[in-house]
Design a protein around this motif. Structure first.
Motif, PDB file in Angstrom:
ATOM      1  N   LEU A 102     -40.042 -33.072-105.006  1.00 21.62           N
ATOM      2  CA  LEU A 102     -38.941 -33.501-104.807  1.00 21.62           C
ATOM      3  C   LEU A 102     -37.850 -32.537-104.775  1.00 21.62           C
ATOM      4  CD1 LEU A 102     -39.825 -36.065-107.810  1.00 21.62           C
ATOM      5  CD2 LEU A 102     -39.308 -36.519-105.306  1.00 21.62           C
ATOM      6  N   GLU A 103     -37.969 -31.403-105.143  1.00 27.03           N
ATOM      7  CA  GLU A 103     -36.878 -30.447-104.693  1.00 27.03           C
ATOM      8  C   GLU A 103     -36.978 -29.933-103.264  1.00 27.03           C
ATOM      9  OE1 GLU A 103     -33.881 -27.962-105.121  1.00 27.03           O
ATOM     10  OE2 GLU A 103     -34.716 -29.381-106.945  1.00 27.03           O
ATOM     11  N   LYS A 104     -38.023 -29.766-102.757  1.00 31.46           N
ATOM     12  CA  LYS A 104     -37.996 -29.194-101.419  1.00 31.46           C
ATOM     13  C   LYS A 104     -37.905 -30.572-100.415  1.00 31.46           C
ATOM     14  CE  LYS A 104     -40.665 -25.510-101.873  1.00 31.46           C
ATOM     15  NZ  LYS A 104     -41.516 -24.268-101.123  1.00 31.46           N
ATOM     16  N   SER A 105     -37.829 -31.542-100.629  1.00 31.94           N
ATOM     17  CA  SER A 105     -37.632 -32.747 -99.968  1.00 31.94           C
ATOM     18  C   SER A 105     -36.143 -33.136 -99.968  1.00 31.94           C
ATOM     19  CB  SER A 105     -38.505 -34.022-100.430  1.00 31.94           C
ATOM     20  OG  SER A 105     -38.122 -34.632-101.563  1.00 31.94           O
ATOM     21  N   GLY A 106     -35.522 -32.591-100.817  1.00 32.74           N
ATOM     22  CA  GLY A 106     -33.995 -32.738-101.075  1.00 32.74           C
ATOM     23  C   GLY A 106     -33.783 -34.132-101.712  1.00 32.74           C
ATOM     24  N   GLY A 109     -39.620 -29.696 -91.262  1.00 33.98           N
ATOM     25  CA  GLY A 109     -39.569 -30.358 -92.561  1.00 33.98           C
ATOM     26  C   GLY A 109     -38.067 -29.710 -93.203  1.00 33.98           C
ATOM     27  N   ARG A 110     -37.846 -28.456 -93.021  1.00 36.38           N
ATOM     28  CA  ARG A 110     -36.425 -27.919 -93.300  1.00 36.38           C
ATOM     29  C   ARG A 110     -35.273 -28.685 -92.622  1.00 36.38           C
ATOM     30  NH1 ARG A 110     -39.478 -23.566 -93.407  1.00 36.38           N
ATOM     31  NH2 ARG A 110     -39.043 -22.505 -91.539  1.00 36.38           N
ATOM     32  N   LYS A 111     -35.596 -29.002 -91.519  1.00 40.87           N
ATOM     33  CA  LYS A 111     -34.523 -29.925 -90.496  1.00 40.87           C
ATOM     34  C   LYS A 111     -34.597 -31.143 -90.968  1.00 40.87           C
ATOM     35  CE  LYS A 111     -33.161 -31.526 -86.115  1.00 40.87           C
ATOM     36  NZ  LYS A 111     -33.462 -31.678 -84.615  1.00 40.87           N
ATOM     37  N   MET A 112     -35.694 -31.830 -91.558  1.00 41.04           N
ATOM     38  CA  MET A 112     -35.563 -33.171 -92.036  1.00 41.04           C
ATOM     39  C   MET A 112     -34.642 -33.077 -93.457  1.00 41.04           C
ATOM     40  SD  MET A 112     -36.691 -36.473 -92.348  1.00 41.04           S
ATOM     41  CE  MET A 112     -38.496 -36.449 -91.475  1.00 41.04           C
ATOM     42  N   VAL A 113     -34.959 -32.137 -94.143  1.00 42.45           N
ATOM     43  CA  VAL A 113     -34.064 -32.089 -95.514  1.00 42.45           C
ATOM     44  C   VAL A 113     -32.514 -31.880 -95.246  1.00 42.45           C
ATOM     45  CG1 VAL A 113     -33.598 -30.655 -97.483  1.00 42.45           C
ATOM     46  CG2 VAL A 113     -35.806 -31.257 -96.879  1.00 42.45           C
ATOM     47  N   LYS A 114     -32.292 -31.206 -94.028  1.00 45.21           N
ATOM     48  CA  LYS A 114     -30.981 -30.922 -93.716  1.00 45.21           C
ATOM     49  C   LYS A 114     -30.195 -32.149 -93.063  1.00 45.21           C
ATOM     50  CE  LYS A 114     -28.117 -27.804 -90.646  1.00 45.21           C
ATOM     51  NZ  LYS A 114     -28.189 -27.851 -89.163  1.00 45.21           N
ATOM     52  N   GLU A 115     -30.800 -32.680 -92.333  1.00 45.18           N
ATOM     53  CA  GLU A 115     -30.414 -34.032 -91.566  1.00 45.18           C
ATOM     54  C   GLU A 115     -30.495 -35.209 -92.460  1.00 45.18           C
ATOM     55  OE1 GLU A 115     -28.905 -33.771 -88.659  1.00 45.18           O
ATOM     56  OE2 GLU A 115     -29.246 -31.980 -88.533  1.00 45.18           O
ATOM     57  N   MET A 116     -31.236 -35.546 -93.346  1.00 46.94           N
ATOM     58  CA  MET A 116     -31.576 -36.515 -94.084  1.00 46.94           C
ATOM     59  C   MET A 116     -30.234 -37.244 -94.748  1.00 46.94           C
ATOM     60  SD  MET A 116     -33.610 -39.097 -94.958  1.00 46.94           S
ATOM     61  CE  MET A 116     -34.817 -37.864 -94.355  1.00 46.94           C
ATOM     62  N   PRO A 117     -29.332 -36.363 -95.620  1.00 47.82           N
ATOM     63  CA  PRO A 117     -28.178 -37.158 -95.999  1.00 47.82           C
ATOM     64  C   PRO A 117     -27.528 -37.978 -94.837  1.00 47.82           C
ATOM     65  CG  PRO A 117     -28.254 -34.834 -96.759  1.00 47.82           C
ATOM     66  CD  PRO A 117     -29.383 -34.978 -95.773  1.00 47.82           C
ATOM     67  N   GLN A 118     -27.329 -37.336 -93.771  1.00 49.77           N
ATOM     68  CA  GLN A 118     -26.527 -38.047 -92.575  1.00 49.77           C
ATOM     69  C   GLN A 118     -27.385 -39.186 -92.216  1.00 49.77           C
ATOM     70  OE1 GLN A 118     -23.313 -37.467 -91.492  1.00 49.77           O
ATOM     71  NE2 GLN A 118     -23.384 -39.184 -90.291  1.00 49.77           N
ATOM     72  N   ILE A 119     -28.673 -39.031 -91.924  1.00 45.21           N
ATOM     73  CA  ILE A 119     -29.628 -39.880 -91.484  1.00 45.21           C
ATOM     74  C   ILE A 119     -29.450 -41.240 -92.403  1.00 45.21           C
ATOM     75  CG2 ILE A 119     -31.992 -40.804 -91.072  1.00 45.21           C
ATOM     76  CD1 ILE A 119     -32.413 -37.769 -90.064  1.00 45.21           C
ATOM     77  N   LEU A 120     -29.628 -41.083 -93.657  1.00 46.80           N
ATOM     78  CA  LEU A 120     -29.567 -41.935 -94.648  1.00 46.80           C
ATOM     79  C   LEU A 120     -28.119 -42.535 -94.957  1.00 46.80           C
ATOM     80  CD1 LEU A 120     -30.847 -43.397 -97.088  1.00 46.80           C
ATOM     81  CD2 LEU A 120     -30.025 -41.623 -98.480  1.00 46.80           C
ATOM     82  N   SER A 121     -27.034 -42.088 -94.473  1.00 43.69           N
ATOM     83  CA  SER A 121     -25.752 -42.772 -94.588  1.00 43.69           C
ATOM     84  C   SER A 121     -25.722 -43.507 -93.375  1.00 43.69           C
ATOM     85  CB  SER A 121     -24.798 -41.524 -94.561  1.00 43.69           C
ATOM     86  OG  SER A 121     -23.525 -41.896 -94.045  1.00 43.69           O
ATOM     87  N   GLU A 122     -26.180 -42.933 -92.205  1.00 47.05           N
ATOM     88  CA  GLU A 122     -26.008 -44.059 -91.000  1.00 47.05           C
ATOM     89  C   GLU A 122     -27.110 -45.168 -91.085  1.00 47.05           C
ATOM     90  OE1 GLU A 122     -26.628 -41.278 -87.464  1.00 47.05           O
ATOM     91  OE2 GLU A 122     -24.939 -39.871 -88.280  1.00 47.05           O
ATOM     92  N   SER A 123     -28.400 -44.735 -91.579  1.00 45.21           N
ATOM     93  CA  SER A 123     -29.252 -45.949 -91.517  1.00 45.21           C
ATOM     94  C   SER A 123     -28.647 -47.088 -92.633  1.00 45.21           C
ATOM     95  CB  SER A 123     -30.420 -45.428 -92.224  1.00 45.21           C
ATOM     96  OG  SER A 123     -31.052 -44.444 -91.464  1.00 45.21           O
ATOM     97  N   MET A 124     -28.028 -46.518 -93.757  1.00 48.02           N
ATOM     98  CA  MET A 124     -27.674 -47.712 -94.523  1.00 48.02           C
ATOM     99  C   MET A 124     -26.388 -48.644 -94.021  1.00 48.02           C
ATOM    100  SD  MET A 124     -27.587 -45.223 -98.181  1.00 48.02           S
ATOM    101  CE  MET A 124     -26.556 -46.266 -99.058  1.00 48.02           C
ATOM    102  N   THR A 125     -25.627 -47.808 -93.027  1.00 47.47           N
ATOM    103  CA  THR A 125     -24.520 -48.424 -92.444  1.00 47.47           C
ATOM    104  C   THR A 125     -25.073 -49.564 -91.358  1.00 47.47           C
ATOM    105  OG1 THR A 125     -23.077 -46.740 -92.515  1.00 47.47           O
ATOM    106  CG2 THR A 125     -22.638 -48.372 -90.914  1.00 47.47           C
ATOM    107  N   VAL A 126     -26.137 -49.166 -90.703  1.00 50.05           N
ATOM    108  CA  VAL A 126     -26.977 -50.041 -89.744  1.00 50.05           C
ATOM    109  C   VAL A 126     -27.442 -51.004 -90.579  1.00 50.05           C
ATOM    110  CG1 VAL A 126     -28.982 -49.944 -88.269  1.00 50.05           C
ATOM    111  CG2 VAL A 126     -27.398 -48.209 -87.945  1.00 50.05           C
TER     112      VAL A 126
END
Length: 167
Positions: free
Chosen positions: A38-42, A120-137
């Motif tokens: 959970l920590e490493k996945s962000g 995996g590190r890129k996934m953690v870095k990008e996840m907040p923006q991806i989640l925000s955009e996905s929620m809007t969609v």
């Protein structure tokens, strides 16, 4: 991967009932590895992002209902933020227990290894923006789909003499 981020956001919405349930016994090694996952996945960071979004929405609601009381509202939002911060660790522990019930320590070690990789590190870095955009969609599609379904099923509602609440 995105699932863990969504899990945290859903957990905020349903935290009280989930925490009230009696925990099932789990392997301590799996539980420890689930916390690492959970920590490493962000997931904790995404949980904080979701809390921030909830607080921003609450602040906007309070400002609309209480014009000219910005200082008081900011004080209350600060208190709310502190309460969210206190509740995040026990929630993460409860979510870790869920993962530990579904995965062995060895399996969680393998999943965690992904987050140590460059992608995996890129996934953690990008996840907040991806989640925000996905929620809007999802919100846009959800509203569109709901409207289309209601229009399509309006004759069925009328046939059964059912009314919809107007909000």
């Amino acid at each position: 991967m995105r699932f863990s981020a969504l899990l945290v956001s859903v957990a905020f919405a349903f935290a009280a009932p989930a925490l009230a349930q009696a925990p099932k016994p789990v392997d301590p090694a799996a539980l420890a590895q689930a916390k690492v996952f959970l920590e490493k996945s962000g997931s904790a960071a995404v949980g904080q992002q979701m809390a921030g979004a909830l607080l921003n929405a609450q602040k906007a609601t309070l400002e609309q209902a209480n014009p000219g009381k910005t200082a008081e509202i900011n004080e209350v939002i600060g208190l709310m933020q502190a309460e969210f911060a206190k509740q995040l660790p026990p929630m993460i522990d409860a979510i870790a227990a869920v993962y530990a019930q579904h995965f062995t320590a060895a399996e969680l070690t393998q999943v965690t290894a992904f987050y140590d990789s460059p992608v995996g590190r890129k996934m953690v870095k990008e996840m907040p923006q991806i989640l925000s955009e996905s929620m809007t969609v999802a919100q846009t599609f959800g509203q569109k789909i709901a409207m289309e379904v209601m229009i399509k099923l309006q004759p069925e509602l009328e046939k059964r003499k059912l009314k919809m609440n107007k909000t």
